[in-house]
Design a protein around this motif. Structure first.
Motif, PDB file in Angstrom:
ATOM      1  N   HIS A 173      31.625   7.728  11.679  1.00  0.00           N
ATOM      2  CA  HIS A 173      31.081   7.378  10.363  1.00  0.00           C
ATOM      3  C   HIS A 173      31.934   6.341   9.619  1.00  0.00           C
ATOM      4  CE1 HIS A 173      34.131  10.320   9.124  1.00  0.00           C
ATOM      5  NE2 HIS A 173      34.064   9.779   7.916  1.00  0.00           N
ATOM      6  N   GLN A 174      33.204   6.215  10.000  1.00  0.00           N
ATOM      7  CA  GLN A 174      34.064   5.235   9.322  1.00  0.00           C
ATOM      8  C   GLN A 174      33.691   3.792   9.681  1.00  0.00           C
ATOM      9  OE1 GLN A 174      38.065   6.421  10.274  1.00  0.00           O
ATOM     10  NE2 GLN A 174      38.161   7.903   8.590  1.00  0.00           N
ATOM     11  N   VAL A 175      32.992   3.638  10.796  1.00  0.00           N
ATOM     12  CA  VAL A 175      32.499   2.308  11.207  1.00  0.00           C
ATOM     13  C   VAL A 175      30.987   2.425  11.386  1.00  0.00           C
ATOM     14  CG1 VAL A 175      32.788   0.384  12.805  1.00  0.00           C
ATOM     15  CG2 VAL A 175      34.671   2.009  12.463  1.00  0.00           C
ATOM     16  N   PRO A 176      30.226   2.265  10.313  1.00  0.00           N
ATOM     17  CA  PRO A 176      28.773   2.483  10.369  1.00  0.00           C
ATOM     18  C   PRO A 176      28.053   1.694  11.459  1.00  0.00           C
ATOM     19  CG  PRO A 176      29.500   2.224   8.100  1.00  0.00           C
ATOM     20  CD  PRO A 176      30.675   1.900   8.965  1.00  0.00           C
ATOM     21  N   ALA A 177      28.451   0.438  11.651  1.00  0.00           N
ATOM     22  CA  ALA A 177      27.789  -0.391  12.663  1.00  0.00           C
ATOM     23  C   ALA A 177      28.013   0.185  14.061  1.00  0.00           C
ATOM     24  CB  ALA A 177      28.308  -1.822  12.599  1.00  0.00           C
ATOM     25  N   LEU A 178      29.236   0.649  14.314  1.00  0.00           N
ATOM     26  CA  LEU A 178      29.551   1.242  15.614  1.00  0.00           C
ATOM     27  C   LEU A 178      28.806   2.559  15.798  1.00  0.00           C
ATOM     28  CD1 LEU A 178      31.175   1.173  18.232  1.00  0.00           C
ATOM     29  CD2 LEU A 178      33.072   2.297  17.018  1.00  0.00           C
ATOM     30  N   ALA A 179      28.701   3.344  14.718  1.00  0.00           N
ATOM     31  CA  ALA A 179      27.982   4.619  14.777  1.00  0.00           C
ATOM     32  C   ALA A 179      26.511   4.379  15.121  1.00  0.00           C
ATOM     33  CB  ALA A 179      28.103   5.355  13.446  1.00  0.00           C
ATOM     34  N   TRP A 180      25.917   3.377  14.472  1.00  0.00           N
ATOM     35  CA  TRP A 180      24.518   3.068  14.736  1.00  0.00           C
ATOM     36  C   TRP A 180      24.329   2.588  16.176  1.00  0.00           C
ATOM     37  CZ3 TRP A 180      22.128  -1.340  16.456  1.00  0.00           C
ATOM     38  CH2 TRP A 180      20.742  -1.369  16.384  1.00  0.00           C
ATOM     39  N   PHE A 181      25.215   1.697  16.640  1.00  0.00           N
ATOM     40  CA  PHE A 181      25.095   1.162  17.989  1.00  0.00           C
ATOM     41  C   PHE A 181      25.276   2.259  19.035  1.00  0.00           C
ATOM     42  CE2 PHE A 181      27.010  -0.681  21.834  1.00  0.00           C
ATOM     43  CZ  PHE A 181      26.013  -1.588  22.186  1.00  0.00           C
ATOM     44  N   ALA A 182      26.242   3.151  18.803  1.00  0.00           N
ATOM     45  CA  ALA A 182      26.495   4.234  19.758  1.00  0.00           C
ATOM     46  C   ALA A 182      25.284   5.161  19.856  1.00  0.00           C
ATOM     47  CB  ALA A 182      27.733   5.027  19.336  1.00  0.00           C
ATOM     48  N   LYS A 183      24.693   5.485  18.706  1.00  0.00           N
ATOM     49  CA  LYS A 183      23.512   6.355  18.711  1.00  0.00           C
ATOM     50  C   LYS A 183      22.337   5.663  19.392  1.00  0.00           C
ATOM     51  CE  LYS A 183      20.802   7.056  15.171  1.00  0.00           C
ATOM     52  NZ  LYS A 183      20.204   7.486  13.886  1.00  0.00           N
ATOM     53  N   ALA A 184      22.131   4.372  19.063  1.00  0.00           N
ATOM     54  CA  ALA A 184      21.018   3.632  19.651  1.00  0.00           C
ATOM     55  C   ALA A 184      21.176   3.503  21.163  1.00  0.00           C
ATOM     56  CB  ALA A 184      20.907   2.250  19.011  1.00  0.00           C
ATOM     57  N   LEU A 185      22.399   3.207  21.618  1.00  0.00           N
ATOM     58  CA  LEU A 185      22.655   3.063  23.055  1.00  0.00           C
ATOM     59  C   LEU A 185      22.466   4.388  23.777  1.00  0.00           C
ATOM     60  CD1 LEU A 185      23.582   1.281  25.403  1.00  0.00           C
ATOM     61  CD2 LEU A 185      25.944   1.871  24.826  1.00  0.00           C
ATOM     62  N   ALA A 214      13.848  -2.081  24.427  1.00  0.00           N
ATOM     63  CA  ALA A 214      14.998  -1.262  24.030  1.00  0.00           C
ATOM     64  C   ALA A 214      14.636  -0.362  22.847  1.00  0.00           C
ATOM     65  CB  ALA A 214      16.179  -2.163  23.673  1.00  0.00           C
ATOM     66  N   ALA A 215      13.908  -0.920  21.886  1.00  0.00           N
ATOM     67  CA  ALA A 215      13.498  -0.135  20.713  1.00  0.00           C
ATOM     68  C   ALA A 215      12.570   1.003  21.110  1.00  0.00           C
ATOM     69  CB  ALA A 215      12.816  -1.045  19.697  1.00  0.00           C
ATOM     70  N   MET A 216      11.698   0.747  22.073  1.00  0.00           N
ATOM     71  CA  MET A 216      10.771   1.773  22.535  1.00  0.00           C
ATOM     72  C   MET A 216      11.531   2.955  23.145  1.00  0.00           C
ATOM     73  SD  MET A 216       7.560   1.222  25.121  1.00  0.00           S
ATOM     74  CE  MET A 216       6.665   0.128  24.043  1.00  0.00           C
ATOM     75  N   LEU A 217      12.519   2.649  23.991  1.00  0.00           N
ATOM     76  CA  LEU A 217      13.324   3.698  24.612  1.00  0.00           C
ATOM     77  C   LEU A 217      14.157   4.450  23.570  1.00  0.00           C
ATOM     78  CD1 LEU A 217      14.539   1.668  27.710  1.00  0.00           C
ATOM     79  CD2 LEU A 217      12.989   3.624  27.772  1.00  0.00           C
ATOM     80  N   TRP A 218      14.778   3.695  22.680  1.00  0.00           N
ATOM     81  CA  TRP A 218      15.652   4.277  21.663  1.00  0.00           C
ATOM     82  C   TRP A 218      14.858   5.190  20.729  1.00  0.00           C
ATOM     83  CZ3 TRP A 218      16.191   0.656  16.983  1.00  0.00           C
ATOM     84  CH2 TRP A 218      16.670   1.358  15.874  1.00  0.00           C
ATOM     85  N   VAL A 219      13.743   4.690  20.206  1.00  0.00           N
ATOM     86  CA  VAL A 219      12.944   5.473  19.257  1.00  0.00           C
ATOM     87  C   VAL A 219      12.337   6.692  19.931  1.00  0.00           C
ATOM     88  CG1 VAL A 219      10.890   5.435  17.793  1.00  0.00           C
ATOM     89  CG2 VAL A 219      12.460   3.510  17.778  1.00  0.00           C
ATOM     90  N   GLY A 220      11.791   6.501  21.138  1.00  0.00           N
ATOM     91  CA  GLY A 220      11.185   7.630  21.845  1.00  0.00           C
ATOM     92  C   GLY A 220      12.162   8.763  22.072  1.00  0.00           C
ATOM     93  N   ALA A 221      13.364   8.425  22.556  1.00  0.00           N
ATOM     94  CA  ALA A 221      14.374   9.459  22.820  1.00  0.00           C
ATOM     95  C   ALA A 221      14.864  10.102  21.529  1.00  0.00           C
ATOM     96  CB  ALA A 221      15.546   8.848  23.587  1.00  0.00           C
TER      97      ALA A 221
END
Length: 307
Positions: free
Chosen positions: A267-279, A238-245
């Motif tokens: 941005h009001q929910v940092p964890a959700l923002a990070w997860f959404a970007k990573a996904l 998952a990290a490979m796909l996420w970082v590459g893209a």
């Protein structure tokens, strides 16, 4: 003459003070850069343990040390100088090289995902000769294969590290890149060493010289490690796909802007923002990997026809 000499000393003192003040920022820059390459670090950590599977347990740490040593040499003596020279003579090439590396990561990630869900397994023909090699030759092959994979990930780490310090003085650039190279290599392979020897620690704790609680802990470690390695493999993919893209996205103004917009919207929910970007990046990486894989297959067919 004396006044000129003292003026020169003043200039040298001012230069030293300025350099020292600049170097004060190095720990912050190293921490920032390390955070940027965290996805690649996770992937590097997840990939490496497989290279000691089925080998003599007494050789595991030695093999990991060999891989770590060559990885550090590549980072310090080849990749870092190459990044500095490229940044000085052809800075425009940094982003395209990063994007090519990102495409490779997506391709590797897609291959891993495809192998998980593919129902077709390669069956070795009966007429095909089985190559017999010694444990020493197998160990050498594993180390060579691991270093070959590592150099791609290391190149990405060094390129990203350089991209974070392009606006810094040359001394800062060198110190930060070398510090990142050493820190990440020690952290990755130190953790890998702990992972591959964790089951041995568990077995040791099951000895009768320890109490029931310690023995139970040891049995728990032994049972848990195979599951942990499996989970680590999925996380690495998952990290490979996420970082590459994400690397590719940041190289294209339009997609980079979309990612920033996505983060800003949540941005009001940092964890959700990070997860959404990573996904989002992971899904995009899967698509990119699929496209790259088709291009690779097509090129193989073209070259096979030419031959």
């Amino acid at each position: 003459m004396p006044s000129g000499f003292f003026a020169l000393l003043d200039d040298i003192g001012a230069l030293v003070k300025a350099s020292a003040a600049s170097l004060d920022d190095v720990p912050t820059q190293v921490a920032k850069t390390t955070g940027k390459v965290s996805g690649i670090v996770i992937d590097d950590t997840a990939v490496t343990p497989k290279y000691v599977v089925v080998l003599d347990p007494s050789r595991e740490l030695s093999i990991i040390f060999q891989i770590a040593k060559k990885s550090l040499i590549n980072k310090l003596l080849i990749l870092s100088p190459a990044a500095l020279l490229l940044g000085y003579f052809a800075p425009w090439a940094i982003t395209p090289i990063l994007m090519l590396g990102g495409a490779y990561l997506c391709f590797e990630g897609y291959e891993k995902v495809h192998s998980l869900f593919s129902k077709h397994h390669h069956v070795q023909p009966e007429s095909e000769a089985v190559k017999v090699i010694t444990p020493e030759e197998l160990e050498k092959e594993r180390v060579t294969s691991a270093v070959r994979t590592d150099i791609i990930l290391s190149a990405e780490i060094i390129a990203i590290a350089y991209s974070q310090v392009t606006d810094q003085p040359i001394v800062n650039q060198i110190v930060v890149m070398l510090a990142v190279a050493v820190f990440i290599t020690v952290a990755v392979y130190g953790f890998v060493g702990l992972i591959v020897k964790a089951d041995d620690v568990g077995v040791h704790f099951t000895s009768v010289k320890y109490g029931p609680a310690t023995q139970k802990l040891g049995r728990g470690i032994v049972k848990f490690m195979p599951h942990f390695l499996s989970i680590l493999g999925y996380v690495g993919t998952a990290a490979m796909l996420w970082v590459g893209a994400e690397i590719i996205a940041h190289g294209i103004p339009f997609t980079s802007h979309l990612l920033h917009e996505l983060e800003h919207a949540l941005h009001q929910v940092p964890a959700l923002a990070w997860f959404a970007k990573a996904l989002t990046c992971a899904v995009a990486g899967l698509i990119i990997g699929f496209v790259v894989e088709k291009i690779v297959v097509l090129l193989k067919k073209v070259f096979r026809i030419k031959k």
